[in-house]
Structure formats: C-alpha cells, structure tokens
Design an enzyme around this catalytic site. Structure first.
Site, PDB file in Angstrom:
ATOM      1  N   ASP A  14       0.860  -1.180   0.000  1.00  0.00           N
ATOM      2  CA  ASP A  14       0.000   0.000   0.000  1.00  0.00           C
ATOM      3  C   ASP A  14       0.898   1.231   0.000  1.00  0.00           C
ATOM      4  O   ASP A  14       2.097   1.144   0.284  1.00  0.00           O
ATOM      5  CB  ASP A  14      -0.900  -0.005   1.244  1.00  0.00           C
ATOM      6  CG  ASP A  14      -1.805   1.219   1.299  1.00  0.00           C
ATOM      7  OD1 ASP A  14      -2.420   1.542   0.269  1.00  0.00           O
ATOM      8  OD2 ASP A  14      -1.875   1.877   2.349  1.00  0.00           O
ATOM      9  N   SER A  15       0.283   2.373  -0.252  1.00  0.00           N
ATOM     10  CA  SER A  15       1.031   3.621  -0.220  1.00  0.00           C
ATOM     11  C   SER A  15       1.484   3.968   1.202  1.00  0.00           C
ATOM     12  O   SER A  15       2.371   4.782   1.387  1.00  0.00           O
ATOM     13  CB  SER A  15       0.146   4.745  -0.740  1.00  0.00           C
ATOM     14  OG  SER A  15      -1.070   4.754  -0.022  1.00  0.00           O
ATOM     15  N   CYS A  77      -3.703  -1.047  -2.114  1.00  0.00           N
ATOM     16  CA  CYS A  77      -4.011   0.363  -2.357  1.00  0.00           C
ATOM     17  C   CYS A  77      -4.991   0.488  -3.534  1.00  0.00           C
ATOM     18  O   CYS A  77      -4.716  -0.018  -4.631  1.00  0.00           O
ATOM     19  CB  CYS A  77      -2.704   1.075  -2.687  1.00  0.00           C
ATOM     20  SG  CYS A  77      -2.897   2.820  -3.035  1.00  0.00           S
ATOM     21  N   GLU A 156      -5.684   9.237   9.150  1.00  0.00           N
ATOM     22  CA  GLU A 156      -4.271   9.132   9.560  1.00  0.00           C
ATOM     23  C   GLU A 156      -4.027   9.872  10.868  1.00  0.00           C
ATOM     24  O   GLU A 156      -3.249   9.441  11.700  1.00  0.00           O
ATOM     25  CB  GLU A 156      -3.351   9.715   8.481  1.00  0.00           C
ATOM     26  CG  GLU A 156      -3.435   8.992   7.170  1.00  0.00           C
ATOM     27  CD  GLU A 156      -2.206   8.165   6.851  1.00  0.00           C
ATOM     28  OE1 GLU A 156      -1.165   8.388   7.468  1.00  0.00           O
ATOM     29  OE2 GLU A 156      -2.313   7.285   5.972  1.00  0.00           O
ATOM     30  N   CYS A 188     -11.287   2.982  -0.883  1.00  0.00           N
ATOM     31  CA  CYS A 188     -10.000   3.497  -0.386  1.00  0.00           C
ATOM     32  C   CYS A 188      -9.678   2.722   0.887  1.00  0.00           C
ATOM     33  O   CYS A 188     -10.582   2.427   1.687  1.00  0.00           O
ATOM     34  CB  CYS A 188     -10.123   4.992  -0.083  1.00  0.00           C
ATOM     35  SG  CYS A 188      -8.666   5.678   0.737  1.00  0.00           S
ATOM     36  N   HIS A 190      -8.519   3.530   3.587  1.00  0.00           N
ATOM     37  CA  HIS A 190      -8.766   4.184   4.877  1.00  0.00           C
ATOM     38  C   HIS A 190     -10.240   4.208   5.287  1.00  0.00           C
ATOM     39  O   HIS A 190     -10.549   4.407   6.451  1.00  0.00           O
ATOM     40  CB  HIS A 190      -8.256   5.628   4.829  1.00  0.00           C
ATOM     41  CG  HIS A 190      -6.763   5.735   4.813  1.00  0.00           C
ATOM     42  ND1 HIS A 190      -5.994   5.168   3.825  1.00  0.00           N
ATOM     43  CD2 HIS A 190      -5.899   6.340   5.672  1.00  0.00           C
ATOM     44  CE1 HIS A 190      -4.713   5.420   4.066  1.00  0.00           C
ATOM     45  NE2 HIS A 190      -4.636   6.132   5.177  1.00  0.00           N
TER      46      HIS A 190
HETATM   47  N1  DGL Z   1      -4.063   3.745  -0.093  1.00  0.00           N
HETATM   48  C1  DGL Z   1      -4.730   4.790  -0.826  1.00  0.00           C
HETATM   49  C2  DGL Z   1      -5.957   4.204  -1.517  1.00  0.00           C
HETATM   50  O1  DGL Z   1      -6.498   3.198  -1.130  1.00  0.00           O
HETATM   51  C3  DGL Z   1      -5.129   5.924   0.089  1.00  0.00           C
HETATM   52  C4  DGL Z   1      -3.966   6.753   0.583  1.00  0.00           C
HETATM   53  C5  DGL Z   1      -3.202   7.441  -0.532  1.00  0.00           C
HETATM   54  O2  DGL Z   1      -3.732   8.388  -1.172  1.00  0.00           O
HETATM   55  O3  DGL Z   1      -2.090   7.042  -0.778  1.00  0.00           O
HETATM   56  O4  DGL Z   1      -6.393   4.769  -2.493  1.00  0.00           O
END
Ligand code: DGL
Length: 277
Positions: A14-15, A77, A156, A188, A190
C-alpha cells in the site's frame, strides 16, 4: 501434489498504512498464511499523484516483494490497483490481485436498484476503474462516484468520528442525497475505519461494500485454485512489515488498526527501493 512455493508468504503493499485494513481481512480469513507487507510511508499519498508516478512506485515495490520470494502480490491500495494493476500483471509472473474487481463484483451482487455509489481518492475516481469494472459486469447499472480527498488525512490523524469528520462526510455524501444508491463501495484503504460514521451519514438503506474484505476472499480463491494455500496448518502465519520511512509512526498507528503490536518491522531506504525496477 503440494506446490513448492505454497509455504511462501503473500506480499501485500500500500502507499502507507491504510493497507493494514486489507491485512486485517486476510489474517481473519487465512490465519496460517505468512505475510510480507510493504507500506510506502515515504511517498504517501498516492491518491493525489500522477498515474505514471504511481505505476513506477508500484513496480519498484513489487520487484522488492518478488525478491522476498512472495507467492502472490496483493495491491491493497485502491489508487495503485486502479492505475497500475494491469501493468504489474504484464510484468510479473506470480498472481497479482487488486482491490477494484473484488469490490466492484460484490457491489454488483448487492445492488437491487441497479445504482451503485463509489467513494475514493481523486486518482481512483479520475481513473474510472470502479465504473468500468461495474459496467463490465452489468452495463445497466448506474454508477455515481465522488472523490473524498480529506478523509485519508483525517483517518491518519486519528480524528474522532464526531465533529469535523461528520461534517466532511455530510458534504461529500450529499451528492447521493436526491438519488440514493443502495450499495456504496468504500474505494480506499482508509474508509473501512470510518464505516460506522459513513453508515450513519448515508443511512441504513445503503449497503457498504468493503473492497479490502472482498479482496481477502479473492486471495483465498486464487490461492486455492492455484494449489498455493499454505500447507503448514496449525501455527499462525508470521507477518513482516517494511516501510520506506518513519517506522515508529507506522508502528503506533498500524498496531492500533491491527489491534496488536507489530513483531517484525523494518525500514527500507528510499534509494534502495528506487534501485528496484
Ligand atoms: N491507499 C490509498 C488508496 O487506497 C489511500 C492513501 C493514498 O492516497 O495514498 O487509495
């Protein structure tokens, strides 16, 4: 016959730390699988970056995970799944699973009114990936989507659900007010952490679809079909975590999200990561 790679770990990336929601779902479903997680905490967020950049980052991380001999890669992600999945699948020979198709399929199954809502980062919504995946499954379905760029930083920062979070959600979700879908994809990593407040704001006639949870089921199916489920039964799987920056902060938030401390957490220098192609 047991596939010799079946006891290897599943790679998840993931990012940043949002992908822990996907890890949590995979652990719940496949408790004896080993996992190697990579969170690109030095370069988060991906949601506001160009496609080209997200594709390059995703290739570097996948090459890093391949070197760790993972048997499969899960692109946790949504943004990376939306823009980089096809390119990764072309370049790597191990199975690579993203979160878009499983989430879209579950929503198509869930909708009765043939109207699905999607929320995600700006890049995910701009890519139209959920829209295309839904339309490919059923061209009659209406899709309404909305990018919600403020939600990632609010999660976050661990802001409480009342107050600002509620107000921001009311604003974003107001596009669904007059013409309500009956299924909403949380597109997403989050957003599953905001599930109860999202449900409250959008109302209980709308079914929330957690793409991460659906992806865990897809991971199980792919491993099963390929004879790659870990044959070592009994012991819980081992989990390793790699991040590109600030492991202490990752540990703090990821352990809260995961509900337990992280055993093996390592930092990978950005220059090292950038050397992977
Ligand atoms: N992990 C990203 C997503 O699911 C969210 C956080 C980011 O923008 O990197 O799109």
């Amino acid at each position: 016959m047991i596939n010799p790679n079946a006891s290897h770990a599943i790679g998840v990336f993931d990012s940043g730390l949002g992908g822990i929601s996907v890890v949590r779902a995979v652990i719940e479903l496949l408790p004896n699988e080993h996992l190697i997680y990579f969170g690109d905490t030095a370069r988060v967020p991906y949601g506001s970056k160009s496609e080209e950049t997200v594709i390059r980052f995703s290739h570097q991380i996948s090459a890093f995970l391949r070197e760790k001999q993972v048997k499969m890669i899960v692109v946790a992600c949504n943004t990376a799944s939306a823009v980089a999945l096809k390119s990764l699948q072309k370049s790597f020979s191990i199975p690579i699973v993203g979160v878009i198709d499983p989430g879209a399929r579950a929503a198509v199954k869930a909708t009765q009114s043939k109207h699905i809502g999607v929320i995600g980062t700006a890049s995910t919504i701009r890519s139209g990936a959920y829209r295309s995946a839904i339309r490919a499954a059923d061209a009659q379905i209406k899709v309404s989507d909305q990018s919600c760029p403020l939600l990632v930083p609010l999660v976050e920062e661990g802001w409480p659900e009342d107050g600002v979070v509620r107000q921001v959600l009311q604003k974003y979700l107001s596009i669904f007010e007059t013409d309500k879908p009956d299924a909403l994809i949380l597109g997403c990593t989050h957003y599953p952490y905001l599930k109860s407040i999202i449900q409250e704001v959008i109302g209980d006639t709308v079914q929330l679809i957690d793409s991460g949870k659906e992806t865990a089921t897809e991971v199980q199916r792919v491993l099963q079909d390929m004879g790659l489920l870990n044959p070592e039964k009994g012991d819980p799987g081992k989990h390793k975590f790699y991040v590109s920056d600030f492991p202490q902060k990752f540990e703090e938030t990821a352990s809260r999200f995961l509900g337990r401390p992280l055993e093996n957490l390592f930092k990978v220098e950005l220059e090292v990561l950038e050397s992977y192609k």
